[in-house]
Design an enzyme around this catalytic site. Structure first.
Site, PDB file in Angstrom:
ATOM      1  N   SER A   1     -12.913   8.793   3.518  1.00 42.35           N
ATOM      2  CA  SER A   1     -12.908   7.573   4.480  1.00 42.35           C
ATOM      3  C   SER A   1     -13.608   7.736   5.826  1.00 42.35           C
ATOM      4  CB  SER A   1     -11.584   6.667   4.579  1.00 42.35           C
ATOM      5  OG  SER A   1     -11.607   6.256   5.752  1.00 42.35           O
TER       6      SER A   1
ATOM      7  N   TYR B   1      -3.244   6.531   8.509  1.00 39.92           N
ATOM      8  CA  TYR B   1      -4.185   6.719   7.227  1.00 39.92           C
ATOM      9  C   TYR B   1      -4.998   7.528   7.899  1.00 39.92           C
ATOM     10  CZ  TYR B   1      -7.769   4.060   4.673  1.00 39.92           C
ATOM     11  OH  TYR B   1      -8.546   4.480   3.419  1.00 39.92           O
TER      12      TYR B   1
HETATM   13  P1  NAP Z   1      -6.390  -0.256  -3.679  1.00 39.90           P
HETATM   14  O1  NAP Z   1      -7.426  -1.819  -3.785  1.00 39.90           O
HETATM   15  O2  NAP Z   1      -5.559  -0.294  -3.093  1.00 39.90           O
HETATM   16  O3  NAP Z   1      -7.055   0.879  -4.807  1.00 39.90           O
HETATM   17  C1  NAP Z   1      -5.984   1.657  -4.713  1.00 39.90           C
HETATM   18  C2  NAP Z   1      -5.504   2.129  -5.964  1.00 39.90           C
HETATM   19  O4  NAP Z   1      -4.230   3.314  -6.202  1.00 39.90           O
HETATM   20  C3  NAP Z   1      -4.253   1.189  -6.523  1.00 39.90           C
HETATM   21  O5  NAP Z   1      -4.968   1.446  -7.432  1.00 39.90           O
HETATM   22  C4  NAP Z   1      -3.114   1.565  -5.985  1.00 39.90           C
HETATM   23  O6  NAP Z   1      -1.864   0.882  -7.753  1.00 39.90           O
HETATM   24  C5  NAP Z   1      -3.126   3.328  -6.198  1.00 39.90           C
HETATM   25  N1  NAP Z   1      -2.142   4.139  -6.116  1.00 39.90           N
HETATM   26  C6  NAP Z   1      -1.150   3.900  -4.682  1.00 39.90           C
HETATM   27  N2  NAP Z   1      -0.905   4.780  -4.299  1.00 39.90           N
HETATM   28  C7  NAP Z   1       0.085   5.295  -5.657  1.00 39.90           C
HETATM   29  C8  NAP Z   1       0.457   6.439  -5.944  1.00 39.90           C
HETATM   30  N3  NAP Z   1       1.541   6.744  -5.473  1.00 39.90           N
HETATM   31  N4  NAP Z   1       0.477   7.189  -7.269  1.00 39.90           N
HETATM   32  C9  NAP Z   1      -0.555   6.368  -7.956  1.00 39.90           C
HETATM   33  N5  NAP Z   1      -1.627   5.006  -7.783  1.00 39.90           N
HETATM   34  C10 NAP Z   1      -1.304   5.223  -6.331  1.00 39.90           C
HETATM   35  O7  NAP Z   1      -8.468   0.913  -2.115  1.00 39.90           O
HETATM   36  P2  NAP Z   1      -9.368   0.807  -2.298  1.00 39.90           P
HETATM   37  O8  NAP Z   1     -10.083   0.190  -1.969  1.00 39.90           O
HETATM   38  O9  NAP Z   1      -9.762   0.260  -3.808  1.00 39.90           O
HETATM   39  O10 NAP Z   1      -9.350   2.424  -2.345  1.00 39.90           O
HETATM   40  C11 NAP Z   1      -9.503   3.439  -3.403  1.00 39.90           C
HETATM   41  C12 NAP Z   1      -9.269   4.304  -2.581  1.00 39.90           C
HETATM   42  O11 NAP Z   1     -10.750   4.785  -1.728  1.00 39.90           O
HETATM   43  C13 NAP Z   1      -7.876   5.553  -1.011  1.00 39.90           C
HETATM   44  O12 NAP Z   1      -8.099   6.020  -1.153  1.00 39.90           O
HETATM   45  C14 NAP Z   1      -8.650   4.405   0.466  1.00 39.90           C
HETATM   46  O13 NAP Z   1      -7.911   5.087   1.141  1.00 39.90           O
HETATM   47  C15 NAP Z   1     -10.448   5.400  -0.397  1.00 39.90           C
HETATM   48  N6  NAP Z   1     -11.302   4.116   1.045  1.00 39.90           N
HETATM   49  C16 NAP Z   1     -10.917   3.410   0.892  1.00 39.90           C
HETATM   50  C17 NAP Z   1     -12.097   2.402   1.462  1.00 39.90           C
HETATM   51  C18 NAP Z   1     -12.728   0.675   1.592  1.00 39.90           C
HETATM   52  O14 NAP Z   1     -13.402  -0.062   2.585  1.00 39.90           O
HETATM   53  N7  NAP Z   1     -11.724   0.052   0.816  1.00 39.90           N
HETATM   54  C19 NAP Z   1     -13.267   3.248   2.393  1.00 39.90           C
HETATM   55  C20 NAP Z   1     -12.598   3.755   2.479  1.00 39.90           C
HETATM   56  C21 NAP Z   1     -11.981   4.968   1.843  1.00 39.90           C
HETATM   57  P3  NAP Z   1      -1.488  -0.073  -7.005  1.00 39.90           P
HETATM   58  O15 NAP Z   1      -2.202  -1.371  -7.178  1.00 39.90           O
HETATM   59  O16 NAP Z   1       0.231  -0.303  -8.453  1.00 39.90           O
HETATM   60  O17 NAP Z   1      -0.325   0.398  -5.621  1.00 39.90           O
HETATM   61  C1  GCO Z   2      -9.381  -0.541   8.207  1.00 41.25           C
HETATM   62  C2  GCO Z   2      -9.715  -0.380   6.524  1.00 41.25           C
HETATM   63  C3  GCO Z   2      -9.951   1.193   6.436  1.00 41.25           C
HETATM   64  C4  GCO Z   2     -10.867   1.127   5.431  1.00 41.25           C
HETATM   65  C5  GCO Z   2     -11.975   2.789   5.203  1.00 41.25           C
HETATM   66  C6  GCO Z   2     -12.812   2.805   5.921  1.00 41.25           C
HETATM   67  O1  GCO Z   2      -7.978  -0.993   7.838  1.00 41.25           O
HETATM   68  O2  GCO Z   2      -9.743   0.213   9.227  1.00 41.25           O
HETATM   69  O3  GCO Z   2      -8.966  -0.261   5.656  1.00 41.25           O
HETATM   70  O4  GCO Z   2      -9.515   1.855   7.018  1.00 41.25           O
HETATM   71  O5  GCO Z   2     -10.205   1.155   4.243  1.00 41.25           O
HETATM   72  O6  GCO Z   2     -11.200   3.142   4.578  1.00 41.25           O
HETATM   73  O7  GCO Z   2     -13.880   3.816   5.376  1.00 41.25           O
END
Ligand code: NAP
Ligand code: GCO
Length: 262
Positions: free
Chosen positions: A145, A158
């Site tokens: 991230s 986080y």
């Molecule tokens: P999201 O929509 O909240 O998806 C997260 C997924 O992880 C969901 O399918 C959730 O299942 C699953 N999960 C949570 N706890 C779990 C567990 N204990 N065992 C198995 N599955 C589990 O988030 P996203 O935005 O797609 O993010 C996906 C990844 O990218 C995360 O690691 C997040 O930190 C990272 N990320 C996101 C962003 C962003 O801007 N969105 C940026 C950087 C990194 P449920 O839906 O059933 O809870």
């Molecule tokens: C926040 C966001 C971020 C993104 C992401 C950025 O509250 O700042 O949720 O954490 O998810 O990880 O790279």
């Protein structure tokens, strides 16, 4: 194995791929020829996701599995490999966030975030790598991230988890590279998913801030990450190891600019 289908014959397990970034990456890997396995904690979400993948012409093998449950993971991986095939690619995508100032954050909520985001990839990585070592190779991609590099108000747990995940990625690479296992990370910028929905509301100060702070001038889409995942899952990255590839629209490349500056 054609240029268009570099992952033909490969099996990829993408954790937490019932929506958001995980689903977009699993869909991208399937498009490159891979067989897809996805897991989630909730069976109803798995069922809905399975139907959505099928609508897009993808047969996703779904498994109910909590990445923090060590015993369940150790039981599940041999079953998945028996039923679907050896896991060649693992994407540790599952993750949670809690936005609470440190002074108000209960330790158990802090630990919960660390458990899913940092212990989860360790538990999944260790279980899957055993087979990869025996088979002489594999690919592991950890979802890092911006918070692997930057701090932000309210997301301490986080940020600690994602900073730790960057270093776990480097250490996995250090220990497993000699077994022809490439372990790398993807560092998404700010991506429009359910996880960021609370801070991506029109008029929400953070929403405007991020659009101004991102040289690309927009929120990323989950699909923006699929190509990077295919690269890190394919032979094209056979000498890339312990690296976090940031896909952030340029956020980390710049100090940003004042709101009134073109
Ligand atoms: P999201 O929509 O909240 O998806 C997260 C997924 O992880 C969901 O399918 C959730 O299942 C699953 N999960 C949570 N706890 C779990 C567990 N204990 N065992 C198995 N599955 C589990 O988030 P996203 O935005 O797609 O993010 C996906 C990844 O990218 C995360 O690691 C997040 O930190 C990272 N990320 C996101 C962003 C962003 O801007 N969105 C940026 C950087 C990194 P449920 O839906 O059933 O809870
Ligand atoms: C926040 C966001 C971020 C993104 C992401 C950025 O509250 O700042 O949720 O954490 O998810 O990880 O790279």
């Amino acid at each position: 194995m054609s240029q268009a289908q570099p992952l033909t014959g490969k099996t990829a397990l993408v954790t937490g791929a019932t929506h958001g970034i995980g689903m977009a990456i699993a869909t991208g890997l399937a498009g490159a020829g891979a067989t897809i396995v996805v897991n989630d904690v909730f069976p109803e979400k798995l069922e809905a996701a399975g139907a959505e993948y099928a609508q897009n012409g993808i047969q996703a093998h779904t498994y109910e599995l909590d990445v923090t449950d060590e015993a369940a993971v150790e039981r599940a991986i041999p079953i998945i490999e028996e039923e679907v095939g050896p896991i060649d690619i693992l994407v540790n995508n599952a993750g949670i966030i809690k936005r609470i100032p440190i002074l108000e954050m209960p330790a158990d909520e802090y630990r919960e975030v660390l458990d899913v985001n940092l212990a989860g990839p360790f538990i999944m990585g260790r279980a899957v790598a055993k087979g990869m070592v025996e088979r002489g190779g594999g690919k592991i991609i950890n979802m890092c991230s911006m918070m692997s590099e930057l701090g932000r108000n309210t997301v301490s747990a986080y940020a600690a988890s994602k900073g730790g995940l960057k270093m776990l990625t480097r250490n996995m690479a250090t220990e497993w590279a000699r077994h022809n296992i490439q372990v790398n990370g993807i560092g998404p910028g700010y991506i429009a998913t359910a996880q960021t929905a609370p801070i991506r509301v029109d008029g929400h100060p953070f929403n405007d801030f991020i659009i101004g702070r991102t040289p690309a001038g927009r929120w990323g889409t989950p699909e923006d990450l699929a190509g990077t995942a295919v690269f890190l899952a394919s032979k094209a990255s056979d000498f890339v190891n312990g690296h976090v590839l940031y896909v952030d629209g340029g956020i980390l490349a710049t100090i940003g600019k004042p709101a009134n500056e073109e």
